[in-house]
Scaffold this active site. Structure first.
Site, PDB file in Angstrom:
ATOM      1  CB  SER A   1      -8.472  -9.264 -62.117  1.00 26.72           C
ATOM      2  OG  SER A   1      -8.646 -10.307 -63.071  1.00 26.72           O
TER       3      SER A   1
ATOM      4  NE  ARG B   1      -2.633 -20.990 -74.103  1.00 26.13           N
ATOM      5  CZ  ARG B   1      -3.601 -20.428 -74.802  1.00 26.13           C
ATOM      6  NH1 ARG B   1      -4.225 -21.112 -75.732  1.00 26.13           N
ATOM      7  NH2 ARG B   1      -3.965 -19.190 -74.577  1.00 26.13           N
TER       8      ARG B   1
ATOM      9  CG  LEU C   1      -1.342 -29.211 -68.197  1.00 24.01           C
ATOM     10  CD1 LEU C   1      -0.518 -30.482 -68.383  1.00 24.01           C
ATOM     11  CD2 LEU C   1      -2.149 -29.314 -66.894  1.00 24.01           C
ATOM     12  CG  ASP C   2      -2.419 -27.676 -75.016  1.00 24.55           C
ATOM     13  OD1 ASP C   2      -3.595 -27.441 -74.643  1.00 24.55           O
ATOM     14  OD2 ASP C   2      -2.062 -27.585 -76.199  1.00 24.55           O
ATOM     15  CB  THR C   3      -5.831 -27.490 -69.891  1.00 23.42           C
ATOM     16  OG1 THR C   3      -6.119 -26.227 -70.474  1.00 23.42           O
ATOM     17  CG2 THR C   3      -4.889 -27.324 -68.727  1.00 23.42           C
TER      18      THR C   3
ATOM     19  CB  VAL D   1     -14.122  -6.817 -68.551  1.00 23.40           C
ATOM     20  CG1 VAL D   1     -13.798  -5.637 -67.660  1.00 23.40           C
ATOM     21  CG2 VAL D   1     -15.558  -6.687 -69.058  1.00 23.40           C
ATOM     22  CE1 TYR D   2      -6.700  -7.497 -70.812  1.00 24.30           C
ATOM     23  CE2 TYR D   2      -8.128  -7.080 -72.675  1.00 24.30           C
ATOM     24  CZ  TYR D   2      -7.108  -7.808 -72.093  1.00 24.30           C
ATOM     25  OH  TYR D   2      -6.512  -8.838 -72.764  1.00 24.30           O
TER      26      TYR D   2
ATOM     27  CG  ASP E   1      -7.219  -5.558 -63.731  1.00 22.96           C
ATOM     28  OD1 ASP E   1      -8.209  -6.208 -64.066  1.00 22.96           O
ATOM     29  OD2 ASP E   1      -6.432  -5.045 -64.533  1.00 22.96           O
TER      30      ASP E   1
ATOM     31  N   GLY F   1     -15.954  12.634 -48.239  1.00 23.77           N
ATOM     32  CA  GLY F   1     -16.589  12.406 -46.939  1.00 23.77           C
ATOM     33  C   GLY F   1     -17.314  13.644 -46.429  1.00 23.77           C
TER      34      GLY F   1
ATOM     35  CD  GLN G   1     -15.281  16.656 -40.804  1.00 27.59           C
ATOM     36  OE1 GLN G   1     -15.215  17.887 -40.895  1.00 27.59           O
ATOM     37  NE2 GLN G   1     -15.901  16.065 -39.820  1.00 27.59           N
TER      38      GLN G   1
END
Ligand code: CAO
Length: 415
Positions: free
Chosen positions: A18, A38, A72-74, A137-138, A168, A247, A249
């Site tokens: 997503s 990571r 980067l390991d935040t 959620v997936y 997603d 719709g 139609q």
């Protein structure tokens, strides 16, 4: 040629589908998208559904074009320092972590505002505020909770999810629009803001015709264009409508020549009121033009099954492409059911850049979708997805780190 979002810097904390859909779109419009991953593992999709051992999967490559990747390991103090510098220098932070993850990392909205009051923080979450706001959620969970699954499928079958990744990729599109709107508002306010796109909301938004039908049904007790009508009762909730048109139609999927062996030898046919005489002519039922039972759209609603069965007798004598060619001559709305193989090989989709071939150093050539939105002054060139951490040194150097400092961060496994 310049790009629409030239100069916009995106700090991309997205993963799976997503969020990456959103940031890929922004990159296609010219934003500099720095994807933070990571070290060692990166976005989980790099390794999921692989078709070539040890090579980034198509799942990953097809969602991360035109981006730069840094590791980067935040969660380490030094990683946080780097991240703070990035926040100061970027315009937008995009994330689709599980709820609360950014806060747990120490980067609350108020902390981010302290660092950069102009920063826009954009998030995909499964749900907006309410009973499920803390849930992971997936895709298919969103399709089920946003009204798509209960309204997709056949009358006598179970709820069904669709192949289109509306939860997603659909939510990613909403988020991208929210970001562009927030960037525009920042021009006058000077301030950033938070942007939230919830997957349930995005799916429901795309299912609005079913919310329409729920209310029509409650008022009138029936939905005359649905296959249940007139033989079966309607319950409390809008039922699954098979392939009936959503719709005004009536429409249906009809078999074409070869349907016995080809699972996609079908055509979508719409019995549009405006071309009813032409439809009758094509199928050899000219009498239906003036016959009271068929002459008007309301009269036809009670005979839809019979009408489509008769049209199908005709479509079964033609291939789907022959049927479409003939129907188009009479302006009768229709479309062939195209297989993914046919779509992948369709020259016009290649020519328009909707399907593009990309070269990747480890996997060679592969096909992907290009930008579905075409801007005449900002053409999209799709470039390959980055290898994990391919741009770490380059981005750190831009932040002012020298080679020795970068080596030290690598030694300490921060990057
Ligand atoms: N450095 C350090 N830690 C990092 C990091 C980095 N660069 N990047 C991620 N992490 C950490 C996060 O901080 C989080 O840590 P905590 O759990 O301790 O807070 C951890 O990695 C896991 O992140 P996550 O919970 O988002 O990932 P998950 O695989 O467990 O869940 C998903 C995945 C998709 C279910 C969840 O992210 C989610 O619900 N996202 C919102 C909805 C969404 O976008 N779903 C669509 C996915 S596509 O089908």
């Amino acid at each position: 040629m310049s790009k629409a979002l030239d100069g916009v810097r995106i700090l991309d904390f997205t993963h799976v589908q997503s969020g990456p859909t959103c940031t890929q779109l922004l990159a296609w419009f010219g934003a500099d998208v720095i994807k933070v991953e990571r070290a060692g593992e990166g976005d989980a999709t790099r390794g999921q559904l692989r078709d070539i051992p040890d090579v980034d999967s198509l799942y990953f490559t097809m969602l991360n074009h035109n981006k730069r990747s840094i590791t980067l390991d935040t969660k380490t103090p030094k990683g946080k320092e780097v991240l703070e510098k990035l926040i100061r220098q970027c315009d937008v932070l995009v994330e689709n972590f599980a709820p609360g993850a950014l806060d747990r990392m120490g980067f609350t909205w108020s902390r981010i505002q302290e660092l950069n009051p102009r920063m826009i923080v954009a998030s995909v979450k499964g749900f907006g505020p309410g009973p499920y706001e803390d849930c992971k959620v997936y895709e298919n969970v969103a399709q089920c909770t946003g009204g798509a699954a209960s309204t997709t499928g056949f009358v006598d079958g179970p709820p069904m999810v669709t192949g289109a990744q509306i939860g997603d990729s659909g939510t990613g599109l909403n988020l991208a629009l929210g970001i562009v709107a927030a960037l525009y508002q920042r021009n006058s306010t000077g301030r950033g803001q938070r942007v939230l796109a919830a997957m349930q909301d995005a799916v429901l938004n795309l299912c609005r015709v079913k919310l329409r039908d729920q209310q029509r049904m409650e008022r009138t007790g029936q939905l005359k264009e649905y296959p249940q009508y007139p033989d079966q009762p309607f319950g409390e909730s809008v039922p699954r409508a098979g392939n009936a048109s959503g719709g005004g139609q009536p429409g249906s999927i009809l078999k074409c020549k070869g349907w016995e062996t080809d699972p996609n030898a079908y055509v979508y046919f719409i019995a549009q009121g405006a071309v009813w005489p032409a439809i009758c002519k094509v199928i050899g039922e000219e009498g239906w033009v003036s016959d009271e039972a068929y002459a008007t759209p309301p009269a036809r609603l009670t005979h839809l099954k019979q009408i489509f069965a008769r049209v199908e007798e005709w479509t079964k004598t033609k291939t789907k492409f022959e049927a479409v060619d003939i129907l188009n001559k009479y302006d009768i709305p229709c479309g062939p059911i195209l297989s993914m193989k046919e779509i992948a090989e369709e020259p016009s989709l290649r020519a328009s850049g909707t399907v593009v071939e990309v070269y990747h150093p480890k996997r060679g050539k592969y096909l992907t979708v290009g930008n579905p939105i075409k801007l005449s002054d900002s053409p999209t060139e799709v470039t390959r997805s980055p290898l994990l951490g391919e741009h770490t040194d380059e981005v750190l150097a831009q932040l002012g780190y020298d080679a020795k400092q970068i080596a030290a961060l690598r030694e300490e496994r921060v990057i």
